[in-house]
Scaffold this active site. Structure first.
Site, PDB file in Angstrom:
ATOM      1  N   VAL A  12       0.845  -1.202   0.000  1.00 26.72           N
ATOM      2  CA  VAL A  12       0.000   0.000   0.000  1.00 26.72           C
ATOM      3  C   VAL A  12       0.879   1.249   0.000  1.00 26.72           C
ATOM      4  CG1 VAL A  12      -1.753   1.312   1.264  1.00 26.72           C
ATOM      5  CG2 VAL A  12      -1.915  -1.172   1.169  1.00 26.72           C
ATOM      6  N   ARG A  37      13.649  -3.133  10.454  1.00 27.34           N
ATOM      7  CA  ARG A  37      14.409  -3.820   9.390  1.00 27.34           C
ATOM      8  C   ARG A  37      14.813  -2.879   8.268  1.00 27.34           C
ATOM      9  NH1 ARG A  37      10.149  -7.263  10.558  1.00 27.34           N
ATOM     10  NH2 ARG A  37       8.733  -6.186   9.149  1.00 27.34           N
ATOM     11  N   ARG A  97     -11.375   1.558  12.823  1.00 23.19           N
ATOM     12  CA  ARG A  97     -12.551   1.689  11.950  1.00 23.19           C
ATOM     13  C   ARG A  97     -13.887   1.687  12.694  1.00 23.19           C
ATOM     14  NH1 ARG A  97     -10.426  -2.623   7.637  1.00 23.19           N
ATOM     15  NH2 ARG A  97      -8.794  -1.335   6.667  1.00 23.19           N
ATOM     16  N   CYS A 126     -10.534  -2.614   2.089  1.00 23.33           N
ATOM     17  CA  CYS A 126     -10.544  -2.503   0.619  1.00 23.33           C
ATOM     18  C   CYS A 126     -11.822  -3.055  -0.014  1.00 23.33           C
ATOM     19  CB  CYS A 126      -9.318  -3.194   0.028  1.00 23.33           C
ATOM     20  SG  CYS A 126      -8.931  -4.773   0.789  1.00 23.33           S
ATOM     21  N   GLY A 157      -3.933  -8.132  -1.650  1.00 23.21           N
ATOM     22  CA  GLY A 157      -4.697  -7.671  -0.487  1.00 23.21           C
ATOM     23  C   GLY A 157      -4.131  -8.180   0.825  1.00 23.21           C
ATOM     24  N   HIS A 234      -9.784  -6.761  -6.472  1.00 24.85           N
ATOM     25  CA  HIS A 234     -10.801  -7.612  -5.827  1.00 24.85           C
ATOM     26  C   HIS A 234     -12.089  -7.573  -6.644  1.00 24.85           C
ATOM     27  CE1 HIS A 234      -8.092  -7.942  -2.585  1.00 24.85           C
ATOM     28  NE2 HIS A 234      -8.669  -7.169  -1.677  1.00 24.85           N
ATOM     29  N   ASN A 307      -7.585  -3.073  -5.331  1.00 26.17           N
ATOM     30  CA  ASN A 307      -7.593  -2.989  -3.860  1.00 26.17           C
ATOM     31  C   ASN A 307      -6.485  -2.094  -3.310  1.00 26.17           C
ATOM     32  OD1 ASN A 307      -6.418  -5.577  -5.013  1.00 26.17           O
ATOM     33  ND2 ASN A 307      -5.328  -5.508  -3.066  1.00 26.17           N
TER      34      ASN A 307
HETATM   35  N1  LIG Z   1      -2.960  -4.717   0.610  1.00 26.32           N
HETATM   36  C1  LIG Z   1      -4.163  -4.171   0.557  1.00 26.32           C
HETATM   37  O1  LIG Z   1      -4.902  -4.301  -0.462  1.00 26.32           O
HETATM   38  C2  LIG Z   1      -4.677  -3.349   1.685  1.00 26.32           C
HETATM   39  C3  LIG Z   1      -5.853  -2.652   1.497  1.00 26.32           C
HETATM   40  C4  LIG Z   1      -6.350  -1.880   2.539  1.00 26.32           C
HETATM   41  C5  LIG Z   1      -5.671  -1.827   3.728  1.00 26.32           C
HETATM   42  N2  LIG Z   1      -4.520  -2.526   3.892  1.00 26.32           N
HETATM   43  C6  LIG Z   1      -3.841  -2.402   5.184  1.00 26.32           C
HETATM   44  O2  LIG Z   1      -2.640  -1.655   5.000  1.00 26.32           O
HETATM   45  C7  LIG Z   1      -1.623  -2.145   5.899  1.00 26.32           C
HETATM   46  C8  LIG Z   1      -0.390  -2.534   5.101  1.00 26.32           C
HETATM   47  O3  LIG Z   1      -0.735  -3.486   4.117  1.00 26.32           O
HETATM   48  P1  LIG Z   1       0.253  -3.915   2.966  1.00 26.32           P
HETATM   49  O4  LIG Z   1      -0.535  -4.819   2.099  1.00 26.32           O
HETATM   50  O5  LIG Z   1       0.920  -2.739   2.384  1.00 26.32           O
HETATM   51  O6  LIG Z   1       1.319  -4.792   3.812  1.00 26.32           O
HETATM   52  P2  LIG Z   1       2.864  -5.107   3.474  1.00 26.32           P
HETATM   53  O7  LIG Z   1       3.084  -5.117   2.025  1.00 26.32           O
HETATM   54  O8  LIG Z   1       3.178  -6.321   4.263  1.00 26.32           O
HETATM   55  O9  LIG Z   1       3.664  -3.850   4.086  1.00 26.32           O
HETATM   56  C9  LIG Z   1       3.697  -3.594   5.462  1.00 26.32           C
HETATM   57  C10 LIG Z   1       4.418  -2.286   5.721  1.00 26.32           C
HETATM   58  O10 LIG Z   1       4.377  -1.994   7.112  1.00 26.32           O
HETATM   59  C11 LIG Z   1       5.697  -1.832   7.606  1.00 26.32           C
HETATM   60  N3  LIG Z   1       5.777  -2.324   8.974  1.00 26.32           N
HETATM   61  C12 LIG Z   1       5.542  -3.560   9.433  1.00 26.32           C
HETATM   62  N4  LIG Z   1       5.739  -3.615  10.768  1.00 26.32           N
HETATM   63  C13 LIG Z   1       6.100  -2.377  11.157  1.00 26.32           C
HETATM   64  C14 LIG Z   1       6.442  -1.790  12.388  1.00 26.32           C
HETATM   65  N5  LIG Z   1       6.454  -2.497  13.520  1.00 26.32           N
HETATM   66  N6  LIG Z   1       6.793  -0.487  12.425  1.00 26.32           N
HETATM   67  C15 LIG Z   1       6.798   0.253  11.290  1.00 26.32           C
HETATM   68  N7  LIG Z   1       6.473  -0.239  10.077  1.00 26.32           N
HETATM   69  C16 LIG Z   1       6.128  -1.543  10.014  1.00 26.32           C
HETATM   70  C17 LIG Z   1       6.549  -2.674   6.684  1.00 26.32           C
HETATM   71  O11 LIG Z   1       7.894  -2.266   6.766  1.00 26.32           O
HETATM   72  P3  LIG Z   1       9.113  -3.278   6.403  1.00 26.32           P
HETATM   73  O12 LIG Z   1       9.245  -3.269   4.903  1.00 26.32           O
HETATM   74  O13 LIG Z   1      10.261  -2.651   7.083  1.00 26.32           O
HETATM   75  O14 LIG Z   1       8.749  -4.620   6.941  1.00 26.32           O
HETATM   76  C18 LIG Z   1       5.900  -2.334   5.333  1.00 26.32           C
HETATM   77  O15 LIG Z   1       6.308  -1.056   4.912  1.00 26.32           O
HETATM   78  C19 LIG Z   1      -2.275  -3.283   6.680  1.00 26.32           C
HETATM   79  O16 LIG Z   1      -2.775  -2.739   7.889  1.00 26.32           O
HETATM   80  C20 LIG Z   1      -3.393  -3.723   5.793  1.00 26.32           C
HETATM   81  O17 LIG Z   1      -4.441  -4.317   6.512  1.00 26.32           O
HETATM   82  C21 LIG Z   1      -3.987  -3.282   2.892  1.00 26.32           C
END
Ligand SMILES: NC(=O)c1ccc[n+]([C@@H]2O[C@H](COP(=O)([O-])OP(=O)(O)OC[C@H]3O[C@@H](n4cnc5c(N)ncnc54)[C@H](OP(=O)(O)O)[C@@H]3O)[C@@H](O)[C@H]2O)c1
Length: 330
Positions: A12, A37, A97, A126, A157, A234, A307
């Site tokens: 995201v 990290r 939310r 999403c 997602g 999605h 999404n």
């Molecule tokens: N994917 C979707 O379609 C979608 C849609 C709506 C909402 N979301 C929500 O958006 C959020 C992120 O989703 P994503 O799909 O982008 O996940 P992702 O690809 O796994 O990315 C997670 C991000 O969060 C960072 N992170 C993890 N742990 C952390 C911590 N303790 N402190 C600071 N940063 C941290 C990670 O950093 P590192 O790279 O350093 O690990 C990475 O930048 C989630 O809450 C998810 O539910 C996702």
């Protein structure tokens, strides 16, 4: 605007950077944040490299706005720390939310609820966003009674780990599993963890969030959420029972005239929404619009959206734009 992106290295977060650039969001200072990290690594934005810093360092910089997409635990702990120093947080996780003190916003529907006092604002799930985008204008005219939705959700997602699982499976490489089962050539009737009632968290988000966004508890939603091996976008099969009878032509007109919605519906030429066409687009696509012939006042439709865009990054940045345009930041 001093803008912090919390989760800048994630799926995201990455799309947020693209959308901010595309929409020319007035950034004077970009503050990318990720987990321990990633601290010290760089990300690129608008032709410049930026070093990733820690959450605490970002709080100390007092950004005007912080766009969070770093999971629920990070939001729970850190969104209040940012907001206490005056930063407005728009959060993509599910943490805030359903909190009665926080607004849950889809700008096309309820941005007018926002005030300067809203320091933590929640972005809906999403699959909820694309659903309510299509339901809201129809509800206004015909009043929904009950919605049945089945989702077909992409691996993006579930974040980077899930995308890698699918890529590894396609390449025949053994790797870390994001899901409890293989996802390639499969369909998992499980998105997120199960709640005590036998529904998944994702299904309960789809059930609860629309009532809050539409500020109406008179309709009900029942959901089944399924993960499929598509990369992004999605899809949703949606059955809506209205209190009042409708005209199909009018349904098409209402949807076509709703900002943010594109009707793609021509069975004769096999035109209907599909994830590969929705990919990288901000709109919500609606098609297969037809009457449910088994009961009165009931409609079937098929809704697809990216999404990571309208389901996450685009909606978040639209909220930020609304706050900015209406002098609600600071
Ligand atoms: N994917 C979707 O379609 C979608 C849609 C709506 C909402 N979301 C929500 O958006 C959020 C992120 O989703 P994503 O799909 O982008 O996940 P992702 O690809 O796994 O990315 C997670 C991000 O969060 C960072 N992170 C993890 N742990 C952390 C911590 N303790 N402190 C600071 N940063 C941290 C990670 O950093 P590192 O790279 O350093 O690990 C990475 O930048 C989630 O809450 C998810 O539910 C996702």
């Amino acid at each position: 605007m001093k803008v912090a992106i919390v989760g800048a290295t994630g799926m995201v977060g990455n799309v947020m950077l693209t959308v901010l650039k595309e929409r020319n969001f007035p950034i004077t200072e970009l503050i990318p944040v990720a987990s321990e990290r990633s601290i010290g690594k760089t990300i690129s934005y608008n032709g410049k490299d930026y070093t990733i810093i820690s959450l605490q360092d970002a709080v100390n910089l007092k950004p005007d706005i912080a766009l969070f997409s770093a999971g629920g635990e990070t939001s729970l702990e850190w969104a209040p720390k940012f907001s206490e120093t005056g930063t407005t947080v728009v959060d993509n996780s599910s943490t805030w939310r359903m909190d009665e003190t926080k607004k849950l916003i889809v700008p096309e529907i309820n941005a007018s609820e926002l005030t300067k006092n809203d320091k933590i604002i929640a972005n809906p799930n999403c699959s909820t966003i694309q659903l309510v985008m299509a339901l809201a204008p129809l509800h206004k005219k015909y009043k929904m009674k009950r919605v049945l939705v089945s989702t077909y959700q992409s691996v993006s997602g579930s974040g980077i780990k899930a995308v890698r699982q699918l890529e590894n499976e396609i390449a025949g490489v053994k790797g870390e599993m994001a899901y409890p089962h293989p996802i390639g050539k499969n369909a998992l009737p499980q998105c997120d963890v199960f709640e005590e009632n036998g529904y998944t968290k994702e299904e309960m988000k789809l059930t609860r969030e629309p009532q809050k966004i539409l500020n109406d508890r008179t309709f009900s939603i029942s959901a089944t959420a399924v993960r499929i091996p598509t990369a992004g976008g999605h899809s949703e099969s949606v059955n809506v029972e209205f209190e009042n009878d409708f005209d199909l032509k009018d349904i098409r007109t209402i949807l076509s005239e709703t900002p943010g919605i594109v009707v793609q519906d021509n069975p004769a030429t096999s035109i209907y929404p599909m994830p590969i066409y929705a990919h990288n687009k901000d709109e919500v696509f609606v098609g297969r619009i037809r009457r449910d012939e088994t009961q009165p006042n009931t409609l079937n439709m098929w809704i697809v959206s990216d999404n990571l865009r309208k389901g996450a990054a685009t909606n978040t940045i639209q909220i930020a734009e609304y706050l900015l345009e209406n002098g609600l930041i600071g």
